[in-house]
Every structure is written in C-alpha cells, then in structure tokens.
Enzyme design. Structure first.
Site, PDB file in Angstrom:
ATOM      1  N   ALA A 252       1.276  -1.157   0.103  1.00 42.38           N
ATOM      2  CA  ALA A 252      -0.365  -0.191  -0.425  1.00 42.38           C
ATOM      3  C   ALA A 252       0.934   0.968   0.387  1.00 42.38           C
ATOM      4  CB  ALA A 252      -0.678  -0.037   1.684  1.00 42.38           C
ATOM      5  N   ALA A 253       1.894   0.949  -0.295  1.00 49.70           N
ATOM      6  CA  ALA A 253       3.295   2.466  -0.211  1.00 49.70           C
ATOM      7  C   ALA A 253       2.593   3.290  -1.122  1.00 49.70           C
ATOM      8  CB  ALA A 253       4.953   1.313  -0.703  1.00 49.70           C
ATOM      9  N   GLY A 254       2.158   3.013  -2.502  1.00 45.65           N
ATOM     10  CA  GLY A 254       1.914   4.308  -3.601  1.00 45.65           C
ATOM     11  C   GLY A 254       0.474   4.670  -3.521  1.00 45.65           C
ATOM     12  N   ASP A 255      -0.402   3.648  -2.724  1.00 47.82           N
ATOM     13  CA  ASP A 255      -1.558   4.075  -2.036  1.00 47.82           C
ATOM     14  C   ASP A 255      -1.655   5.549  -1.037  1.00 47.82           C
ATOM     15  OD1 ASP A 255      -2.794   2.568  -4.497  1.00 47.82           O
ATOM     16  OD2 ASP A 255      -2.693   1.385  -2.570  1.00 47.82           O
TER      17      ASP A 255
END
Length: 302
Positions: A252-255
C-alpha cells in the site's frame, strides 16, 4: 472546513502464504491466512482519513456488494472518520475480491474478481454532484471503469476541484482525459505505459514528465520507490528523496503516498513539502505487512 473526495475501488484481499507457490495441479497447505482490506481507492481514502487534520472532511465514492465484507469495510472506514454517503451497495454482487498467494521470497500470484467495483458507473458519479460541488480535491485511480474515472474528472473540473490521478493499474490514457488532470502520480511502470519512455534515472524521468506536460498535465510526480519521487511543475523538476527504512511489504506504499499528498496539499503545504510528507507516510507503511493495516496515523508522522 475543506472536503477531500476519493473515487475508486474496494477489495477484500484473501492472503495465503506458502514456502513456494503452488504449481498447476498441486495442492499445498498454507502456512498462514489473513483477510486484508484493500483496493486502491479504499487504501487511498484510508490514508487520507488517518492523516487528515480536524479541519478536513474525507469522503469516499465506491461500490460494495451485499456481503459480510462490505459490512466489515463500512465499519472499519467509519472508525477512520471517512464519510460513506457516496458508497453504493450493489444487489446480488460480491464486494471486490482478490486471492493472493505469497511465497517466502515475497513473490506472489493474484486472482481478482472485480465484483461490485465493475458496477460503479458514470451515472453513480452524476448522482453525487452535490459532493463534487463542495470538494476541494478529488483523487481517482484506474481500478474502476474509464467511463467512471472520466466522469469523475469532468465533474471535478466543472466544480473547480484540484484533480489528482494515480494512473494505476498501468494503462494508456487519452489526451482528452489527461487534460482534466492537475496532478498525476505514476510509478516507473505506469509512466512508461503513459509515455512510452522507460524511467530508469532522473534524465528519463524528466523526459517522461515533459511528455505528460505536453499532454496537458500541470504537475507530474513520478514515484521511484525507495529513491523517493521525481517532481516536475511547469517544466522544472527535481528528485525528492524518501527516508531510508527497512522495507518488508510495499503493498500500500503508493496508495499511502497519494492519500497523504492530497491531505498535505489541501493544508497549503508547498509541493515539495507535500511530497516530503507523502514520502514519510509511505516509508512508514512499507515497514509493516498488509494493505490498510500498514497505513500510519497522523500522530506517527510527528
């Protein structure tokens, strides 16, 4: 008060871990099973909800099935302060679902059932005009239909919202759609899909950003994983580094980055400071396992 609006997908992720991934015709016993709440739209709205300040209201437009996963999602999101008046329940459909097999090396195989996500329509977006009318920022991704995304961007521009597109999963987009975007946040793979330019260093990131500027996007932020982000505004760019951490799960890093970016920009932070804030939030997320369970709260960034 200001209003932040996310339009997008929601998934229930069923994660099974193995030493090695099953081969065709093979049955293996999973070492661990867990249910994770995911979907790019849901992850991003959770990040916005957890990182927002008391003067910001966070809304989510999505489609859920008529199942127990939808009940769990609504309860969890409400606890993070997210307003769900724009969430639709789709009769006789499951909530979006993913089954994820993960091995000891972090490699995975994923099967996705879009479920209710496929039923979030342009008509649903039109029904939420009052919400767009009060929104300051609108954040969208590409896990719902392009017609739905396009309609959300059209309404956002009609009501003078700042638009952010996270173009994931990677896809080629029309110039008509790109011209509706104020800020675009691709990773290297997504930037290649949009421009045909392989992003491998700062020079190639600059070329990709210039291509997107020429297509009508004012601000380009190409996320570069552990290297941070290349940020280009009005043709001038720089790399803003990310904190150095021991990453164990980048799901979920990009989110997290996108939700945090919207919060920070709405607070009046400069683009550089907003990206630094987003880099910090995503650097915390990658040190934890899971999707929404890895997203930090505002108090953890201070």
């Amino acid at each position: 008060m200001s209003t932040l609006l996310v339009v997008g997908s929601a998934n229930a992720d069923h994660v099974l871990t193995f030493n090695e991934l099953p081969q065709a015709g093979q049955t293996l016993i999973s070492q661990q099973y867990r249910l994770e709440l995911g979907g790019k739209g849901a992850n991003q709205v959770v990040a916005a909800g957890r990182l927002s300040n008391p003067q910001q209201k966070v809304y989510f437009i999505c489609a859920l099935g008529d199942d127990s996963n939808a009940v769990i999602m609504r309860k969890t999101w409400a606890a993070d302060g997210i307003n769900l008046s724009g969430c639709y329940d789709i009769a006789n459909q499951s909530t979006g679902t993913a089954v994820i097999f993960v091995n000891q090396h972090g490699e995975n195989s994923i099967g996705v059932v879009p479920g209710a996500n496929a039923y979030l329509s342009a008509e649903h977006i039109q029904q939420q005009q009052a919400l767009f009318a009060q929104a300051d920022y609108v954040l969208v991704q590409l896990e719902t239909s392009l017609d739905t995304v396009h309609q959300a961007l059209i309404l956002a521009k009609q009501y003078h919202c700042t638009t952010i597109l996270n173009p994931a999963p990677a896809a080629k987009l029309s110039n008509d759609l790109l011209r509706l975007i104020d800020i675009i946040t691709p990773n290297e793979t997504e930037a290649f899909a949009l421009t045909g330019i392989e992003v491998i260093d700062q020079q190639s990131a600059e070329k990709a950003a210039q291509d997107l500027h020429h297509k009508g996007v004012n601000t380009v932020i190409i996320t570069l994983g552990s290297k941070g982000a290349y940020v280009s505004e009005k043709g001038r760019g720089q790399i803003i580094p990310a904190p150095i951490v021991n990453a164990i799960d980048t799901v979920a890093a990009g989110d997290t980055f996108n939700g945090a970016l919207m919060v920070a920009l709405d607070e009046g932070k400069s683009l550089t400071d907003a990206v630094m804030f987003a880099n910090l939030a995503s650097s915390i997320a990658v040190t934890r396992s899971g999707a929404q369970s890895s997203i930090p709260y505002r108090t953890e960034l201070t």
